[in-house]
Scaffold this active site. Structure first.
Site, PDB file in Angstrom:
ATOM      1  N   ASP A   1       1.468  31.969  -8.558  1.00  0.00           N
ATOM      2  CA  ASP A   1       0.716  32.205  -7.305  1.00  0.00           C
ATOM      3  C   ASP A   1       1.580  32.236  -6.041  1.00  0.00           C
ATOM      4  OD1 ASP A   1      -1.370  31.980  -9.039  1.00  0.00           O
ATOM      5  OD2 ASP A   1      -2.014  29.986  -8.379  1.00  0.00           O
TER       6      ASP A   1
ATOM      7  N   LEU B   1       0.105  25.866  -0.208  1.00  0.00           N
ATOM      8  CA  LEU B   1      -0.330  24.473  -0.376  1.00  0.00           C
ATOM      9  C   LEU B   1      -0.316  23.698   0.938  1.00  0.00           C
ATOM     10  CD1 LEU B   1       1.507  23.683  -3.768  1.00  0.00           C
ATOM     11  CD2 LEU B   1      -0.855  24.422  -3.459  1.00  0.00           C
TER      12      LEU B   1
ATOM     13  N   HIS C   1       0.724  -0.924  13.485  1.00  0.00           N
ATOM     14  CA  HIS C   1      -0.330  -1.394  12.603  1.00  0.00           C
ATOM     15  C   HIS C   1      -1.666  -1.454  13.351  1.00  0.00           C
ATOM     16  CE1 HIS C   1       2.552  -3.541   9.565  1.00  0.00           C
ATOM     17  NE2 HIS C   1       2.742  -2.239   9.632  1.00  0.00           N
TER      18      HIS C   1
ATOM     19  N   ALA D   1     -10.733  23.936 -10.740  1.00  0.00           N
ATOM     20  CA  ALA D   1     -11.849  24.870 -10.544  1.00  0.00           C
ATOM     21  C   ALA D   1     -12.048  25.686 -11.813  1.00  0.00           C
ATOM     22  CB  ALA D   1     -11.548  25.803  -9.374  1.00  0.00           C
TER      23      ALA D   1
ATOM     24  N   GLU E   1      -3.937  -3.823  13.748  1.00  0.00           N
ATOM     25  CA  GLU E   1      -4.300  -4.988  14.558  1.00  0.00           C
ATOM     26  C   GLU E   1      -3.696  -4.909  15.955  1.00  0.00           C
ATOM     27  OE1 GLU E   1      -2.986  -4.807  11.608  1.00  0.00           O
ATOM     28  OE2 GLU E   1      -3.573  -6.446  10.279  1.00  0.00           O
TER      29      GLU E   1
ATOM     30  N   GLY F   1      -2.585  23.612 -12.568  1.00  0.00           N
ATOM     31  CA  GLY F   1      -3.580  24.198 -13.463  1.00  0.00           C
ATOM     32  C   GLY F   1      -3.955  23.262 -14.601  1.00  0.00           C
TER      33      GLY F   1
HETATM   34  C1  AOF Z   1      -0.966  -4.697   8.742  1.00  0.00           C
HETATM   35  N1  AOF Z   1      -1.617  -3.728   9.420  1.00  0.00           N
HETATM   36  O1  AOF Z   1      -2.100  -1.589   9.837  1.00  0.00           O
HETATM   37  C2  AOF Z   1      -0.697  -2.072   8.031  1.00  0.00           C
HETATM   38  C3  AOF Z   1      -0.039  -3.110   7.287  1.00  0.00           C
HETATM   39  O2  AOF Z   1       7.222  -1.290   7.251  1.00  0.00           O
HETATM   40  P1  AOF Z   1       6.320  -2.164   8.055  1.00  0.00           P
HETATM   41  O3  AOF Z   1       7.030  -3.253   8.796  1.00  0.00           O
HETATM   42  O4  AOF Z   1       5.371  -1.360   8.900  1.00  0.00           O
HETATM   43  O5  AOF Z   1       5.409  -2.968   7.018  1.00  0.00           O
HETATM   44  C4  AOF Z   1       4.723  -2.301   6.012  1.00  0.00           C
HETATM   45  C5  AOF Z   1       3.816  -3.274   5.294  1.00  0.00           C
HETATM   46  O6  AOF Z   1       2.861  -3.790   6.220  1.00  0.00           O
HETATM   47  C6  AOF Z   1       2.998  -2.601   4.204  1.00  0.00           C
HETATM   48  O7  AOF Z   1       3.673  -2.604   2.960  1.00  0.00           O
HETATM   49  C7  AOF Z   1       1.774  -3.499   4.170  1.00  0.00           C
HETATM   50  O8  AOF Z   1       2.048  -4.683   3.457  1.00  0.00           O
HETATM   51  C8  AOF Z   1       1.587  -3.832   5.621  1.00  0.00           C
HETATM   52  N2  AOF Z   1       0.742  -2.823   6.254  1.00  0.00           N
HETATM   53  N3  AOF Z   1      -0.241  -4.387   7.664  1.00  0.00           N
HETATM   54  O9  AOF Z   1      -1.035  -5.874   9.086  1.00  0.00           O
HETATM   55  C9  AOF Z   1      -1.511  -2.441   9.149  1.00  0.00           C
HETATM   56  N4  AOF Z   1      -0.513  -0.766   7.742  1.00  0.00           N
HETATM   57 ZN    ZN Z   2       0.935  -5.717  10.611  1.00  0.00          ZN
END
Ligand code: AOF
Ligand code: ZN
Length: 372
Positions: free
Chosen positions: A207, A211, A58, A162, A60, A305
């Site tokens: 096509d 993608l 995450h 487009a 933080e 499309g």
């Molecule tokens: C944060 N910071 O950068 C993000 C968060 O599967 P886990 O344990 O990684 O948890 C996913 C959940 O954590 C996600 O559904 C959301 O609530 C939170 N995401 N939280 O503090 C982050 N990406």
């Molecule tokens: Zn977190």
């Protein structure tokens, strides 16, 4: 700079960091975090982070790792409430407390049931100073896919279409290059910022597309490719199936598709999901999106499309639209790009607003965004 101005500047920076993760962090949101100290009256940034590909680590914990001891006594701006649950690592809210951070500027509450105010509560209970709602609107826009997945059980949908100057997407049975090469590059960049590209089986049959994101060095940013295919008419030898071991291909099919047919595709590595049918006998868009959200997708770029665009408009699930118009006219009968339901939706000022217009090579792109 006064305190409120610094908070906003740091949050703006955190939002820019968060945007780097768009298309790469599903099923998680992409979050940005900035840690700073005040020296005199100046903010000095000591750590930054954003959610890493796949959704972990995450934001933080990334920023705290950069700041190290400098986090002690510092402030942190986060674009979404720090998490409160024990996943593979302890909650970010606890990590913030343990790092010695004393002030938290948070944009939004996280609606994930495992968090939902619990992260802010951990911080307050540990006597940190917590401000919530700083640049909330901007943060909502960055988090829209994740918020939509949790609250509406569907991913965010961006529609790309487009057309020629006289409003045609193409000619039946013929491949027509409508957009300029600059526009193609723009679309490839948009692909990278989404979790998945979605088309109907008609596009695959007409096509045989790749993608993928074919900008220099950006192939690994290619998102999942999703095909809506009621009767599983996708040719098993098509490019999307052939390349599914490098870029995932998912097909959403109807309830009547025989299991043996599905098994043949699964053997190639394609992921097959089933969705209900609508009254018209085709895949029900809302049900398909619900299935895709339950699989973790938060942001979808529709590159199908006019028929798929019309179905999305009628299901009222378009969050934003990018309509590319070339300067050339087709000057004969072709396939209309904007069918009646889509035309009515985009033309209804109570539902959509033109957020901006840009020039893209020879083309003009009008960006619409959903109101409210
Ligand atoms: C944060 N910071 O950068 C993000 C968060 O599967 P886990 O344990 O990684 O948890 C996913 C959940 O954590 C996600 O559904 C959301 O609530 C939170 N995401 N939280 O503090 C982050 N990406
Ligand atoms: Zn977190």
């Amino acid at each position: 700079m006064d305190g409120a101005t610094i908070d906003q500047a740091m949050m703006r920076h955190a939002l820019v960091l968060a945007k780097r993760g768009l298309g790469r962090t599903w099923p998680n949101p992409t979050v940005g975090a900035v840690i700073w100290q005040i020296e005199g009256v100046q903010p000095i940034i000591v750590g930054r982070g954003f959610t890493q590909p796949g959704g972990r680590p995450h934001a933080e914990t990334q920023a705290i790792a950069v700041a190290g001891e400098a986090a002690r006594g510092a402030s942190i701006a986060v674009t979404l409430e720090p998490c409160a649950h024990h996943g593979k690592t302890p909650p970010c809210a606890e990590a913030i407390v343990a790092a010695g951070i004393v002030r938290v500027v948070s944009a939004l509450e996280d609606p994930d049931p495992r968090v939902k105010g619990g992260g802010h509560a951990i911080l307050r209970n540990a006597d940190l100073d917590v401000s919530i709602g700083v640049l909330a609107e901007e943060a909502r826009a960055v988090n829209l896919g994740f918020l939509s997945k949790i609250l509406d059980h569907r991913p965010l949908v961006t529609l790309k279409l487009a057309q020629t100057a006289d409003g045609f997407a193409g000619v039946m049975g013929q491949q027509l290059m409508v957009s300029s090469s600059v526009s193609k590059q723009r679309v490839h960049l948009a692909r990278a910022a989404h979790d998945a590209i979605m088309v109907g089986v008609g596009t695959v049959l007409a096509d045989n597309p790749d993608l993928t994101c074919r900008l220099p060095g950006m192939m690994p940013f290619s998102p999942v490719r999703v095909v809506l295919d009621t009767h599983l008419a996708t040719p098993i030898g098509c490019r999307l199936v052939e390349t599914c071991d490098t870029v995932p291909t998912w097909i959403v099919t109807g309830p009547d598709t025989p299991n043996e047919k599905i098994d043949a595709f699964r053997k190639t590595g394609v992921i097959i999901e089933r969705a209900a049918l609508g009254k018209d006998g085709r895949i029900d868009i809302r049900d398909a999106l619900k299935v895709l959200a339950s699989r973790g997708l938060t942001r979808i770029l529709s590159e199908g499309g006019p028929m798929l665009a019309e179905a999305l408009a009628r299901a009222d699930v378009i969050d934003s639209a990018e309509i590319y118009t070339s300067p050339e006219r087709l000057n004969r009968e072709g396939i209309a790009a904007l069918r009646p339901g889509l035309q009515a939706a985009l033309g209804d000022a109570s539902r959509f607003e033109v957020s901006h217009k840009v020039t893209s090579g020879r083309d003009t792109v009008v960006h619409y965004s959903r109101r409210g």
